[in-house]
Design a protein around this motif. Structure first.
Motif, PDB file in Angstrom:
ATOM      1  N   VAL B 385      78.996   3.953 -56.980  1.00 56.01           N
ATOM      2  CA  VAL B 385      80.275   3.262 -56.875  1.00 56.01           C
ATOM      3  C   VAL B 385      80.121   1.984 -56.062  1.00 56.01           C
ATOM      4  O   VAL B 385      80.673   0.934 -56.423  1.00 56.01           O
ATOM      5  CB  VAL B 385      81.343   4.185 -56.249  1.00 56.01           C
ATOM      6  CG1 VAL B 385      82.650   3.455 -56.065  1.00 56.01           C
ATOM      7  CG2 VAL B 385      81.534   5.431 -57.096  1.00 56.01           C
ATOM      8  N   VAL B 386      79.350   2.059 -54.979  1.00 57.02           N
ATOM      9  CA  VAL B 386      79.139   0.856 -54.164  1.00 57.02           C
ATOM     10  C   VAL B 386      78.467  -0.223 -55.021  1.00 57.02           C
ATOM     11  O   VAL B 386      78.874  -1.386 -55.022  1.00 57.02           O
ATOM     12  CB  VAL B 386      78.297   1.180 -52.911  1.00 57.02           C
ATOM     13  CG1 VAL B 386      78.066  -0.074 -52.079  1.00 57.02           C
ATOM     14  CG2 VAL B 386      78.979   2.253 -52.075  1.00 57.02           C
ATOM     15  N   GLY B 387      77.462   0.182 -55.800  1.00 57.01           N
ATOM     16  CA  GLY B 387      76.817  -0.779 -56.694  1.00 57.01           C
ATOM     17  C   GLY B 387      77.806  -1.318 -57.718  1.00 57.01           C
ATOM     18  O   GLY B 387      77.912  -2.526 -57.917  1.00 57.01           O
ATOM     19  N   HIS B 388      78.542  -0.433 -58.347  1.00 55.29           N
ATOM     20  CA  HIS B 388      79.514  -0.827 -59.378  1.00 55.29           C
ATOM     21  C   HIS B 388      80.490  -1.873 -58.853  1.00 55.29           C
ATOM     22  O   HIS B 388      80.680  -2.916 -59.457  1.00 55.29           O
ATOM     23  CB  HIS B 388      80.267   0.412 -59.877  1.00 55.29           C
ATOM     24  CG  HIS B 388      81.599   0.124 -60.477  1.00 55.29           C
ATOM     25  ND1 HIS B 388      81.741  -0.465 -61.724  1.00 55.29           N
ATOM     26  CD2 HIS B 388      82.854   0.313 -60.016  1.00 55.29           C
ATOM     27  CE1 HIS B 388      83.031  -0.608 -61.989  1.00 55.29           C
ATOM     28  NE2 HIS B 388      83.724  -0.157 -60.972  1.00 55.29           N
ATOM     29  N   PHE B 389      81.132  -1.593 -57.721  1.00 59.54           N
ATOM     30  CA  PHE B 389      82.186  -2.550 -57.344  1.00 59.54           C
ATOM     31  C   PHE B 389      81.625  -3.846 -56.780  1.00 59.54           C
ATOM     32  O   PHE B 389      82.279  -4.878 -56.868  1.00 59.54           O
ATOM     33  CB  PHE B 389      83.299  -1.933 -56.481  1.00 59.54           C
ATOM     34  CG  PHE B 389      82.935  -1.478 -55.108  1.00 59.54           C
ATOM     35  CD1 PHE B 389      82.579  -2.360 -54.112  1.00 59.54           C
ATOM     36  CD2 PHE B 389      83.016  -0.129 -54.785  1.00 59.54           C
ATOM     37  CE1 PHE B 389      82.272  -1.925 -52.845  1.00 59.54           C
ATOM     38  CE2 PHE B 389      82.713   0.318 -53.506  1.00 59.54           C
ATOM     39  CZ  PHE B 389      82.331  -0.586 -52.535  1.00 59.54           C
ATOM     40  N   HIS B 390      80.406  -3.811 -56.241  1.00 58.21           N
ATOM     41  CA  HIS B 390      79.818  -5.108 -55.883  1.00 58.21           C
ATOM     42  C   HIS B 390      79.461  -5.910 -57.137  1.00 58.21           C
ATOM     43  O   HIS B 390      79.585  -7.129 -57.139  1.00 58.21           O
ATOM     44  CB  HIS B 390      78.609  -4.947 -54.965  1.00 58.21           C
ATOM     45  CG  HIS B 390      78.985  -4.647 -53.533  1.00 58.21           C
ATOM     46  ND1 HIS B 390      79.090  -3.381 -53.042  1.00 58.21           N
ATOM     47  CD2 HIS B 390      79.305  -5.469 -52.500  1.00 58.21           C
ATOM     48  CE1 HIS B 390      79.444  -3.419 -51.760  1.00 58.21           C
ATOM     49  NE2 HIS B 390      79.587  -4.681 -51.396  1.00 58.21           N
ATOM     50  N   TYR B 391      79.023  -5.229 -58.198  1.00 56.45           N
ATOM     51  CA  TYR B 391      78.767  -5.957 -59.449  1.00 56.45           C
ATOM     52  C   TYR B 391      80.046  -6.604 -59.966  1.00 56.45           C
ATOM     53  O   TYR B 391      80.025  -7.722 -60.477  1.00 56.45           O
ATOM     54  CB  TYR B 391      78.149  -5.036 -60.513  1.00 56.45           C
ATOM     55  CG  TYR B 391      76.646  -5.095 -60.519  1.00 56.45           C
ATOM     56  CD1 TYR B 391      75.981  -6.167 -61.119  1.00 56.45           C
ATOM     57  CD2 TYR B 391      75.888  -4.120 -59.899  1.00 56.45           C
ATOM     58  CE1 TYR B 391      74.601  -6.253 -61.109  1.00 56.45           C
ATOM     59  CE2 TYR B 391      74.496  -4.198 -59.881  1.00 56.45           C
ATOM     60  CZ  TYR B 391      73.862  -5.276 -60.488  1.00 56.45           C
ATOM     61  OH  TYR B 391      72.498  -5.377 -60.466  1.00 56.45           O
ATOM     62  N   VAL B 392      81.169  -5.912 -59.849  1.00 60.45           N
ATOM     63  CA  VAL B 392      82.422  -6.483 -60.347  1.00 60.45           C
ATOM     64  C   VAL B 392      82.933  -7.572 -59.408  1.00 60.45           C
ATOM     65  O   VAL B 392      83.247  -8.682 -59.829  1.00 60.45           O
ATOM     66  CB  VAL B 392      83.490  -5.381 -60.512  1.00 60.45           C
ATOM     67  CG1 VAL B 392      84.836  -5.997 -60.874  1.00 60.45           C
ATOM     68  CG2 VAL B 392      83.055  -4.388 -61.575  1.00 60.45           C
ATOM     69  N   MET B 393      82.995  -7.237 -58.112  1.00 60.06           N
ATOM     70  CA  MET B 393      83.679  -8.144 -57.193  1.00 60.06           C
ATOM     71  C   MET B 393      82.778  -9.273 -56.724  1.00 60.06           C
ATOM     72  O   MET B 393      83.213 -10.404 -56.582  1.00 60.06           O
ATOM     73  CB  MET B 393      84.193  -7.365 -55.986  1.00 60.06           C
ATOM     74  CG  MET B 393      85.208  -6.316 -56.383  1.00 60.06           C
ATOM     75  SD  MET B 393      86.121  -5.702 -54.988  1.00 60.06           S
ATOM     76  CE  MET B 393      84.861  -4.832 -54.113  1.00 60.06           C
ATOM     77  N   PHE B 394      81.530  -8.941 -56.439  1.00 56.27           N
ATOM     78  CA  PHE B 394      80.635  -9.960 -55.916  1.00 56.27           C
ATOM     79  C   PHE B 394      79.929 -10.661 -57.086  1.00 56.27           C
ATOM     80  O   PHE B 394      80.099 -11.867 -57.309  1.00 56.27           O
ATOM     81  CB  PHE B 394      79.646  -9.302 -54.948  1.00 56.27           C
ATOM     82  CG  PHE B 394      78.829 -10.271 -54.147  1.00 56.27           C
ATOM     83  CD1 PHE B 394      78.879 -11.632 -54.384  1.00 56.27           C
ATOM     84  CD2 PHE B 394      78.009  -9.824 -53.119  1.00 56.27           C
ATOM     85  CE1 PHE B 394      78.121 -12.517 -53.634  1.00 56.27           C
ATOM     86  CE2 PHE B 394      77.257 -10.698 -52.360  1.00 56.27           C
ATOM     87  CZ  PHE B 394      77.307 -12.043 -52.627  1.00 56.27           C
TER      88      PHE B 394
END
Ligand code: HEM
Ligand SMILES: [Cu+2]
Ligand SMILES: [Cu+2]
Lengths: 301, 541
Positions: B385-394
């Motif tokens: 999840v940490v990877g996922h949302f950094h891919y989306v947001m960052f």
């Protein structure tokens, strides 16, 4: 053989989605990079305005729609069996409390780590004594939040002997990362033997047993080092500054003070520590037990 | 507008002094106020992120104790979400560019616009103030899950109030943009002649307006519970922690689209400009934004699949989540198709836009994994999840933000950034980003939970790789920021329209005059991106 009966369904939906995704990711990236060079200013000095193409729009709407419906479907079929435990499952209470797991078997045996027989369904009743936790067994591909008074459960059939990690997956405060234990899967016959062997506690102080059973030691050390609560080492008889209703008072740590702290932990807080982290043990530890705890504390100097 | 012989002074020269900035009503200056305040917070929070990665370099303690780590990831998350990414593109580039793109002289309510910025600053003070007194910064994570957020002794109340005030700032910006888009388009510009960034701001503004009040109420409920002991979410006083999660995600999921839609809008501006041809599938891109905004309201439950949710609820939340993927995929296909038969000028803004597409695809595909009920049970609340949302947001939103920063840099300052240095920064950022976050996806699949101060030895290798990645990424960030500052001061003078763009902002001078246009801008014939120099192509069906 998979480690549990859920590995197949979970892994299938994982790998199917990741496989399809990888095809699209690579395909689209390659096309993008190809266009970048094929139609660079140098290779294609004059652009063409192409405003739209309805056939293409339909194609790339319909194909993803079909694919995501398929992905959804396998996710659902892999998940649905997790919702209902078989009637004949062995029921074990799994108790989460900042920052310790404990397990209570039908005959009353209580342990720190989970032991289950192979090839038999096991149902865990998930009980929290304080904040939210989440019981996670990665090797079994299962996880369920442990929420106070919510009556959540999880179940599984272990299919491979061995010992696997149990982790807490829901952030629960300072030592969340240390809320770890294990699950051991063994043959039925070994499991029956294990159930009957009580650890020999006759040489252990009964007060210490109570401290171990109630997760006291996950916040209070016996060696003087500081965790969330004050250390037990040499605590009896010291004088401490405590905060009661915002006022600082000097008290001496004696039997009455310790027992009161177990019953109403947030009434008086030793200066420098946080309020609200400890639960009341009034309904959990008997009066006799509390006295045994104090007896034990007197022994650690 | 009367034609004047002398060119008007640009908006920097129009007035001087600090008060002329912090009480300005000019949308361009307000955009820059946001840029500098938001940029500062981004740098602080990125520093905290690098610090966390440093702690995770090895198992066990590296440089801080667990409580500090928990406070650091909370502060990192709160700043990145509430102080940086939610306002970012709309508040900075929406403010700066929206009136220019519409061919008008300001937003509908300039004073409200200034108030939004002040609310932002006040909210920021609350958030940071909570660090410096009492028991120290909140340690709940940016989600403030009850009952922990009710029990912990840290300063949760001011942090929550900060998020509440920032919510108002966001609501007012949304309101302002909706009215501006409806009322202030230049004569002749219908909704279907608006640039796509405007469409995305429009969809975003509706989410800001309709979803933000819910988080406001929820956060106030936490304050009521902490301060007055009213049992709302804490079961030990009769509350329901799951209710909190519902209320929280009813806002916070749509908020993901507050972050993503404007970024998609930026990409839809950059690609046609550098391809020098019209956008492919204008309507598909515009209307898919509205579809995402709409369906996005009904998928919040995908954050709660392991909370004890019933089967039918899981079924519905999961399938709706998958449906959000469709309009997103449509956008990606249309962007790539826009490169086809273009005459592509490869420049840093375009590279950021294409990196957005790549990273955002990974963010989206990992989102499919999380939307799938069975798969989510395994990876929920892990590093996946940490990877996922950094891919989306960052990798997604922030890369688009950087793209926009380079794209409009010459328009804002009338200077050109140093191109070679910008290329180096881009490569470091792109490589560093992927080296940092791709290992996190694998760690999550292996079962490493998130918000973990310490981890089991089997996770060591990939954590090291991720931390090395964060150093590459940090050096890219530093080079990019220094380059932009130096170019702002000493860069070569840029022409009014360095990219040969045809949206209206390129028709005025750089920097624009106070009232934006000295003479009425002219709409391009046949749609906002219909390049007159390109070969026209007759649609056959
Ligand atoms: C230098 C760049 C960054 C680094 C090194 C970084 C690193 C991290 C790490 C290691 C975590 C995980 C903490 C944990 O679960 O234990 C985290 C959490 C998080 N990051 Fe970042 N990050 C960066 C940039 C960003 C950006 C740009 C955003 C959003 C725009 C962001 C938003 C978040 C959020 C919301 C969390 C969750 C906090 C929580 O669990 O409450 N980060 N970051
Ligand atoms: Cu935990
Ligand atoms: Cu969501």
């Amino acid at each position: 053989m998979n480690a549990s009966n859920f590995v197949e369904g979970v892994d299938f939906s994982l790998y199917m989605i990741m496989g399809i995704s990888l095809v699209f990711l690579i395909g689209i990236t390659v096309v993008m990079v190809y266009f970048l060079f094929r139609y660079s200013k140098k290779n294609n000095p004059v652009a063409t305005n192409i405003s739209h193409n309805n056939t293409l729009e339909v194609v790339w709407t319909v194909i993803p729609t079909l694919l995501v419906i398929m992905m959804f479907w396998y996710g659902w079929t892999g998940y649905k069996p997790m919702l209902t435990a078989p009637e004949d499952a062995i029921e074990i209470n799994a108790i989460g409390q900042m920052w310790k797991w404990s397990f209570e078997y039908p005959d009353g045996k209580i342990t720190d780590s989970l032991v289950v027989p192979i090839d038999e369904p096991v149902k865990l009743n998930l009980i929290s004594k304080d904040v939210n936790h989440s019981l996670y067994i990665p090797a079994f591909r299962i996880k369920q939040d442990v929420v106070r008074d919510a009556g959540n459960m999880m179940w599984f059939t272990a299919q491979k002997k061995g010992t696997y990690d149990i982790l807490c997956a829901e952030y629960c405060g300072q030592l969340h990362a240390y809320m770890l234990t294990t699950i051991t899967v063994m043959d039925r016959s070994d499991f029956d033997k294990w159930l009957l062997t009580e650890p020999d506690l006759s040489n252990q102080h009964p007060g210490l047993t109570i401290l171990q059973r109630n997760a006291c030691l996950s916040c209070h050390t016996r060696d003087g080092s500081r965790l969330v609560g004050p250390s037990f080492k040499g605590v009896m008889g010291t004088s401490e500054t405590v905060v009661i209703n915002g006022e600082e008072t000097e008290i001496t740590v004696d039997r009455a003070y310790i027992i009161e702290s177990m019953k109403n932990p947030n009434a008086a807080i030793v200066k420098g520590y946080q309020q609200g982290l400890m639960i009341s043990y009034e309904q959990i530890i008997s009066a006799e037990g509390m006295n045994q705890v104090v007896d034990y504390l007197e022994t650690i100097k | 507008m009367t034609a004047t012989a002398l060119p008007q002074p640009n908006f920097f020269q129009a007035k001087k002094g600090i008060a002329s900035w912090i009480f300005t009503l000019d949308h361009k200056r307000i955009g820059l106020l946001y840029l500098f305040s938001i940029g500062t917070f981004f740098i602080v929070a990125a520093g905290l992120g690098v610090l966390m990665r440093l702690e995770l370099l090895n198992p066990g303690r590296d440089l801080m104790d667990p409580q500090t780590y928990n406070q650091v990831f909370t502060l990192h998350g709160v700043i990145m979400i509430f102080l940086f990414i939610i306002p970012s593109i709309p508040a900075v580039f929406g403010n700066f560019a929206l009136p220019l793109l519409l061919g008008t002289d300001d937003v509908a309510f300039p004073k409200l616009n200034l108030l939004s910025w002040w609310l932002y600053i006040i909210g920021a003070f609350f958030a940071l103030g909570s660090l410096v007194y009492g028991e120290g910064g909140a340690d709940t994570g940016w989600t403030f899950y009850a009952p922990y957020s009710v029990k912990t002794g840290t300063n949760v109340t001011p942090t929550v109030l900060a998020a509440f005030i920032l919510g108002f700032s966001s609501i007012l910006t949304g309101l302002n943009f909706i009215v501006t888009i409806h009322r202030l388009r230049t004569p002749g510009m219908g909704f279907n002649q608006m640039p796509l960034f405007v469409w995305s701001l429009y969809a975003t503004a509706w989410i800001q307006l309709l979803a933000t009040p819910i988080i406001g109420i929820t956060l106030l409920m936490i304050v009521a519970e902490r301060v007055f002991g009213i049992g709302l979410f804490d079961p030990s006083i009769g509350g329901d922690p799951i209710l909190y999660q519902h209320l929280f995600w009813i806002y916070s999921h749509p908020a993901v689209y507050i972050m993503a839609l404007p970024a998609m809008g930026i990409v839809s501006e950059i690609i046609p400009t550098f391809a020098q041809r019209t956008i492919f599938g204008y309507k598909a891109i515009a209307y898919s934004s509205m579809a995402i905004a709409f369906v996005g309201y009904f998928v919040w439950g995908h954050h709660m699949f392991t909370s004890g949710m019933s089967g039918p609820a899981g079924f519905i939340f999961s399938i709706l989540t998958f449906f959000v993927a469709i309009p997103t995929a449509i956008k990606v296909f249309n962007w790539v198709a826009t490169l086809y038969k273009g005459s592509i000028n490869i420049q840093v803004p375009l590279l950021f836009a294409l990196a957005f597409i790549f990273n955002f695809m990974i963010g989206g595909f990992t989102g499919l994994v999380l939307g799938s009920l069975a798969a989510d049970v395994h990876v929920h609340d892990t590093y996946f999840v940490v990877g996922h949302f950094h891919y989306v947001m960052f990798g997604g939103a922030v890369f688009a933000f950087f793209g926009a920063l380079h794209y409009w840099f010459p328009k804002i300052w009338g200077k050109m950034y140093h191109k070679a240095t910008a290329n180096v920064a881009f490569v470091l950022l792109f490589v560093g980003f992927n080296v940092t976050y791709f290992p996190m996806l694998i760690l999550g699949l292996q079962g490493m939970p998130r918000r973990y101060y310490d981890y089991l030895p089997e996770f060591h290798g990939l954590n090291m790789v991720s931390t090395f990645g964060s150093w590459i990424m940090a050096s890219g960030l530093i080079i990019m920021i220094v380059n932009l500052f130096i170019s702002w001061k000493n860069g070569a003078k840029a022409p009014d329209n360095p990219w040969n763009g045809i949206t209206l902002e390129w028709q005025t001078s750089s920097p624009p005059p106070l009232h934006n246009f000295d003479k009425m801008p002219e709409l391009p014939e046949g749609g906002p991106y219909n390049y007159p120099d390109a070969i026209s192509h007759q649609e056959k069906n």
